[in-house]
Each structure stands twice: as C-alpha cells, then as structure tokens.
Scaffold this motif. Structure first.
Motif, PDB file in Angstrom:
ATOM      1  N   UNK A  70       0.838  -1.202   0.000  1.00 30.25           N
ATOM      2  CA  UNK A  70       0.000   0.000   0.000  1.00 30.25           C
ATOM      3  C   UNK A  70       0.870   1.247   0.000  1.00 30.25           C
ATOM      4  N   UNK A  71       0.316   2.327  -0.577  1.00 24.81           N
ATOM      5  CA  UNK A  71       0.994   3.632  -0.628  1.00 24.81           C
ATOM      6  C   UNK A  71      -0.021   4.667  -0.153  1.00 24.81           C
ATOM      7  N   UNK A  72       0.036   5.020   1.114  1.00 26.94           N
ATOM      8  CA  UNK A  72      -0.954   5.939   1.686  1.00 26.94           C
ATOM      9  C   UNK A  72      -0.416   7.363   1.732  1.00 26.94           C
ATOM     10  N   UNK A  73      -1.146   8.283   1.104  1.00 25.45           N
ATOM     11  CA  UNK A  73      -0.851   9.711   1.162  1.00 25.45           C
ATOM     12  C   UNK A  73      -2.007  10.384   1.880  1.00 25.45           C
ATOM     13  N   UNK A  74      -1.721  10.945   3.053  1.00 23.33           N
ATOM     14  CA  UNK A  74      -2.782  11.541   3.884  1.00 23.33           C
ATOM     15  C   UNK A  74      -3.934  10.559   4.099  1.00 23.33           C
ATOM     16  N   UNK A  75      -3.578   9.289   4.285  1.00 21.24           N
ATOM     17  CA  UNK A  75      -4.577   8.264   4.563  1.00 21.24           C
ATOM     18  C   UNK A  75      -5.230   7.646   3.353  1.00 21.24           C
ATOM     19  N   UNK A  76      -4.969   8.159   2.154  1.00 24.44           N
ATOM     20  CA  UNK A  76      -5.578   7.622   0.927  1.00 24.44           C
ATOM     21  C   UNK A  76      -4.603   6.664   0.241  1.00 24.44           C
ATOM     22  N   UNK A  77      -5.059   5.450  -0.077  1.00 23.67           N
ATOM     23  CA  UNK A  77      -4.190   4.459  -0.706  1.00 23.67           C
ATOM     24  C   UNK A  77      -4.082   4.724  -2.201  1.00 23.67           C
ATOM     25  N   UNK A  78      -2.928   5.231  -2.621  1.00 26.49           N
ATOM     26  CA  UNK A  78      -2.724   5.564  -4.036  1.00 26.49           C
ATOM     27  C   UNK A  78      -2.697   4.316  -4.912  1.00 26.49           C
ATOM     28  N   UNK A  79      -2.275   3.187  -4.345  1.00 31.03           N
ATOM     29  CA  UNK A  79      -2.192   1.952  -5.126  1.00 31.03           C
ATOM     30  C   UNK A  79      -3.566   1.456  -5.554  1.00 31.03           C
ATOM     31  N   UNK A  80      -4.622   1.908  -4.874  1.00 30.20           N
ATOM     32  CA  UNK A  80      -5.980   1.453  -5.186  1.00 30.20           C
ATOM     33  C   UNK A  80      -6.740   2.433  -6.078  1.00 30.20           C
TER      34      UNK A  80
END
Length: 330
Positions: A70-80
């Motif tokens: 997973x890649x979370x930016x400010x809690x949002x998973x960029x991978x999804x």
C-alpha cells in the motif's frame, strides 16, 4: 513521528519480460512526515527510481505491476486509485523532478507553457493568473527576469537553470510532497551546491516534504533528515543522517561509505570499492541478497532472509550480524 504524510507498507513491484519476472522492488516500507527530507540511496538498479515512480503510479502497466503493498498519502491508498483519480494527485498533491533536466523539458514548448500547464489543469484560474504564479516560482528558484524568461524555450537555458525550472514546475500547485529523482546527477559540483541550497530554502518557505533519490552520499549528508539504504529492491538499513554516517550497521552501508571520499576523515586512506555485482533479480537469493559480496557472510545468510532489527526508534537494519549469536565484526 507524530504525524505521517506518506506511508508505504510492504511494496513490491515487478516487471514481466521475455526472460521472466524482474522483482525490482521487494517489500519496501517507509514513511515521510510533513516537512521532512528522506533520502533513498543505493547503487544503480537497486530499485530507487521504481519506488519513486510507484508512488506517482507511473510504472507502465504492462510490463510493470504493483504485486502487493500500500501507498498511503494523507490516509488515501494511491495503489488502489484509478488512472483518472491519480491524475488529480499528480502535480497537485505530489510534485516530481525527473532525472536529467537536459531532456525532461519539451523542446517544442516555451518554458511558460510548460510551467502553467499543471496549474491550469488542476485549478480554475485564468492564463494570466497562472503566468503570475509562474513568475513567482521562477523568482523563488532564483531565475532572473522571470517575466521575459517565460517566453523562451528550454534550449536557451543552461543545465542548472533547466533544473531550477523543473523544480519550479514541480512546485506550481503547492504539493505537500516533492520527489526529486537524481536532481543533481547531470550538473557540475558548483551548480549541485546551488541546487541543494535551493531545496533547503524552498523547504523553509513552503514546508514541503521531500524524498530525494540519489547515489551521491555528499548530497544526502547536506540535505536529508533520514536515509533509507536500498539494495536489490529492499531497504537494508534506515536511520537518521548521524546514525547512517557514524553508526552504520549493515555491511552494504559500510561499503558505500568506504567507497566514496570524505572531507572529514583521513584523506590518505585508499577508497575501498564493494567487490562483486548485485544479484540477479529474475531469481533473487533465498537468504540475504548481499551475501555473495559480504566479507562477513555466514551460512545462515545464504539460507534465510534476515529479520528487521530495531537499533533505536528510527534506526533499523536487516542483517544476521545483529543476531545475539553472531560474532560482532565492527
């Protein structure tokens, strides 16, 4: 770390080729706090740039793919996120400075057109307002007569000035995270020093967090808060600048430090290169990937992948030498 801007957990990225699957990134995990500078260092081919491109979701699919993590930016998973959703993230929330400023700019468009393209895409403003912001950014990065320079083409600038334009372009939409992939590699030493000072100044003025990817430990020593040392697609050691430079615990980290000249040490000592070559990532070794090049290697290193050992709150390494049963060579 009281707050986390970016958090990557167990990221694995592979590329399908005619010869098989290249496991370019193998279980990378790290975090970046707001306003922090984190460096990723290592030899060419260790997975630094692929990690950065994965954060931006710029790995071409196919042949590349994010296998897991997973890649979370400010809690949002960029991978999804979908491609359409990622377009609202690139430039606006994450800015990126790509390798080689000499070829990263479009030679057929003026600098003004390239600077304003991103902000016109993400924000509902007029062309004149966008140009005003572009002038402000060119001033920030130290380019004189910015209003006139907007009308010029990339070939009319030196390499150092093109790099400053790339930095301005990445900052146009005021992202919270800036990824700089080898930002000083194609520049001479004097310009490198100016670019490093520029990064520091921009961070003080904007508070942007920076991930800097490089193999130049001199650059890292001047700008980074923390360092992640990558080898064969993995982070083998991570810590603060002082911990990595003065208390390195992985043989690969120690090898990197002894293979480059240092101004604060005994200059009469010869440089010691790391013998051998990195492993084939078509079929990574079962144990520690550094085993074949490590003078401290034991039988267990060849058979089993070492666990992560936490040496302090922010310093960890993956090495069997940290096992209580191992003889401590340094």
């Amino acid at each position: 770390m009281s707050e986390t801007l970016l958090e990557i957990n167990d990221l694995a990225v592979s590329f399908s080729t005619q010869g098989g699957e290249v496991q370019a990134v193998r279980g990378v995990s790290f975090a970046v706090a707001p306003g922090e500078t984190v460096a990723i260092v290592g030899e060419s081919g260790c997975g630094k740039s692929v990690t950065a491109q994965s954060i931006m979701r710029l790995v071409p699919e196919p042949p590349g793919r994010i296998k897991h993590g997973s890649i979370h930016l400010n809690g949002k998973d960029l991978a999804a996120l979908s491609d359409k959703q990622m377009r609202s993230v690139r430039g606006k929330q994450i800015g990126m400075i790509f390798q080689d400023p000499m070829t990263s700019l479009n030679p057929t468009l003026t600098v003004g057109d390239q600077l304003t393209e991103g902000i016109l895409t993400h924000e509902n403003i007029s062309k004149s307002e966008a140009e005003k912001k572009a002038v402000e950014l060119l001033n920030l990065v130290g380019i004189a007569n910015p209003q006139e320079r907007l009308k010029l083409y990339p070939h009319q600038f030196s390499g150092g000035m093109r790099q400053r334009i790339m930095i301005a372009m990445a900052l146009m939409c005021k992202p919270s995270l800036l990824i700089a992939d080898e930002p000083t590699t194609a520049l001479d030493v004097t310009i490198q020093a100016q670019i490093i000072d520029l990064f520091k100044e921009i961070q003080e003025k904007t508070g942007v967090a920076i991930i800097i990817i490089t193999h130049d430990l001199g650059v890292v020593a001047q700008i980074a808060d923390r360092i992640n040392v990558m080898y064969a697609g993995e982070i083998v050691e991570s810590g603060t600048v002082k911990e990595i430079f003065y208390k390195p615990q992985h043989p690969y980290t120690r090898g990197l430090l002894t293979s480059v000249p240092r101004l604060d040490g005994d200059r009469s000592q010869p440089l010691i290169p790391i013998a051998g070559t990195p492993p084939d990532l078509f079929s990574p070794p079962e144990g520690c990937a550094f085993t074949s090049r490590c003078k401290y290697a034991m039988e267990v290193c060849r058979a089993y992948d070492p666990a992560v050992t936490h040496l302090s709150d922010r310093h960890f390494t993956k090495c069997w030498l940290q096992d209580e049963r191992a003889e401590k060579p340094f």
